[in-house]
Design a protein around this motif. Sequence first.
Motif, PDB file in Angstrom:
ATOM      1  N   SER A   1       0.873  -0.145 -65.652  1.00  0.00           N
ATOM      2  CA  SER A   1       1.599   1.114 -65.867  1.00  0.00           C
ATOM      3  C   SER A   1       3.014   0.903 -66.381  1.00  0.00           C
TER       4      SER A   1
ATOM      5  N   GLN B   1       6.140   8.864 -56.489  1.00  0.00           N
ATOM      6  CA  GLN B   1       6.271  10.127 -57.210  1.00  0.00           C
ATOM      7  C   GLN B   1       7.670  10.276 -57.805  1.00  0.00           C
TER       8      GLN B   1
ATOM      9  N   ALA C   1       7.859   8.372 -61.047  1.00  0.00           N
ATOM     10  CA  ALA C   1       7.093   9.059 -62.098  1.00  0.00           C
ATOM     11  C   ALA C   1       7.826  10.314 -62.561  1.00  0.00           C
ATOM     12  N   LYS C   2       8.433  11.024 -61.629  1.00  0.00           N
ATOM     13  CA  LYS C   2       9.183  12.230 -61.971  1.00  0.00           C
ATOM     14  C   LYS C   2      10.401  11.892 -62.829  1.00  0.00           C
TER      15      LYS C   2
ATOM     16  N   ASP D   1       9.126  11.017 -66.339  1.00  0.00           N
ATOM     17  CA  ASP D   1       8.651  12.259 -66.953  1.00  0.00           C
ATOM     18  C   ASP D   1       9.840  13.077 -67.462  1.00  0.00           C
TER      19      ASP D   1
ATOM     20  N   GLN E   1       2.009  13.830 -69.579  1.00  0.00           N
ATOM     21  CA  GLN E   1       1.595  14.663 -68.451  1.00  0.00           C
ATOM     22  C   GLN E   1       1.674  13.863 -67.158  1.00  0.00           C
ATOM     23  N   ARG E   2       2.128  14.513 -66.093  1.00  0.00           N
ATOM     24  CA  ARG E   2       2.272  13.844 -64.795  1.00  0.00           C
ATOM     25  C   ARG E   2       1.508  14.607 -63.723  1.00  0.00           C
ATOM     26  N   ASP E   3       0.860  13.836 -62.823  1.00  0.00           N
ATOM     27  CA  ASP E   3       0.215  14.396 -61.638  1.00  0.00           C
ATOM     28  C   ASP E   3       0.598  13.506 -60.463  1.00  0.00           C
TER      29      ASP E   3
ATOM     30  N   LEU F   1       1.330   9.040 -64.204  1.00  0.00           N
ATOM     31  CA  LEU F   1       1.940   9.488 -65.453  1.00  0.00           C
ATOM     32  C   LEU F   1       1.103   8.959 -66.598  1.00  0.00           C
ATOM     33  N   GLN F   2       0.698   9.849 -67.486  1.00  0.00           N
ATOM     34  CA  GLN F   2      -0.139   9.430 -68.610  1.00  0.00           C
ATOM     35  C   GLN F   2       0.585   8.446 -69.506  1.00  0.00           C
TER      36      GLN F   2
ATOM     37  N   THR G   1       2.154   7.241 -72.572  1.00  0.00           N
ATOM     38  CA  THR G   1       2.874   8.121 -73.493  1.00  0.00           C
ATOM     39  C   THR G   1       3.420   7.336 -74.671  1.00  0.00           C
TER      40      THR G   1
END
Length: 476
Positions: A279, A328, A331-332, A335, A353-355, A359-360, A362
Amino acid sequence: MLATSYPYYLANKPVYANEDLEITNKFTEEVATRVALADAKVIDQAIAAAEKAQPALNKMAPYQRQKILEHCIEGFKKRFDELAYSLCIEAGKPIKDARGEVTRLIDTFKIAAEESVRINGEVINLEITERAKGYTGMYKHVPIGPCSFISPFNFPLNLAAHKIAPAIAAGCAFVLKPASRTPIGALIIGEILAETDLPEGAFSILPCSRDGADLFTTDERFKLLSFTGSPDVGWQLKAKAGKKPVILELGGNAACVVDEGTDLDDAVERIIFGAYYQSGQSCISVQRVLVHDSLYDDFKARYVSKVEALIHGDPLNEDTFIGPMISQSEAKRLDGWIQSAVAAGANLLCGGQRDGAMLQATVLENVPRDCEAVTEEAFGPVSVISSFSDFDEALRLVDDSQFGLQAGIFTRDIYKAHKAWDTLDVGGVVIGDVPSWRVDNMPYGGVKESGLGREGIRYAIADMTEIRLMVLRTPS
């Protein structure tokens, strides 16, 4: 499976003092296990024990240190699957990457075992003037003394190994603070080390809060500090470390140049690996990609198509390439950088996109040069692509960074390869591959905001030893 709880290691012994540190499964975000947390009193005890153990370590013969390292190698092999599984859980590392890191852990200890019996000195000719007639010099390397180690979350096994293994080879006692998010791998190393004949107090492995860890930096009983982590923290520690030598392995926003005439199939595959493996949470992850005008459109089409096809999900799934980021909040943060770049005019070619902590992968294009996605260390699954027409200008863009860890240059022109090596202000230039490439015996480290000193076992041993000279006079 993980144990229900793990001890810290104080003076070679496991201590189940508490279960204060919760370790989460980074994919499910559930508590996976608990770890004993050391406080300042325990850290002080560990330093005192290391200081007391150092004379015995000084007397250990090279073959004895080698035997300890070889025991660890066998222990890691026996517990290979357990170590890989722990990485999936505590770090969110895809299982294939996790197995790769365990393999590198074994490689690192193998190299240290080999180097432990090669710590040689030299005889020096001192008779350079008449007044030195009859004098001979010789020197040997002796252990520097107890060492303080702080390792990061992204390679919990191998980056700890790059401190532990050379310390054992050199004969230095040590106290290690593993990252509080990912301490399990280091504690398993400690469990295996506890089976050896190391003198009591030779090692301690102590997960602890950042607030309680000042002694790792300020205590004068430590003779060296080796830190791997973020630049902000690393430079702060150096400022507080006092007289001891400090080795810093810090961050980067590594660039990769794709010159005209490059085999695009090869370059695309390698850059995708370099940018998105685990990642993108590597200090030498490919972040900036500079592609020659003649190849740019073709490169972009192939690259984006393959990035979009990367499989995201559970790190334990054999097909997963992109797992969760470490938290998180991280990732935030990234993002936010992506959205900020798009708001400033960048093109979002895929991902974004993030969940939660996922995180996808990118890809961004036409990112303004003052955006954080270009200027700072992303440390996540994002890369920024742009084109160039002049190779010299591409090199200038690579160097237009506060960081200087490694750079990758895809070129078939030997003169351009040498020019990159001669001119780039980085710690390493990788020709025909990504800056993310590393083997564990090479001198690895950076310049500028990327740090001080070099890892790689032989180079770390040099830092962990001092030269002691003897001069012998033969009367005439």
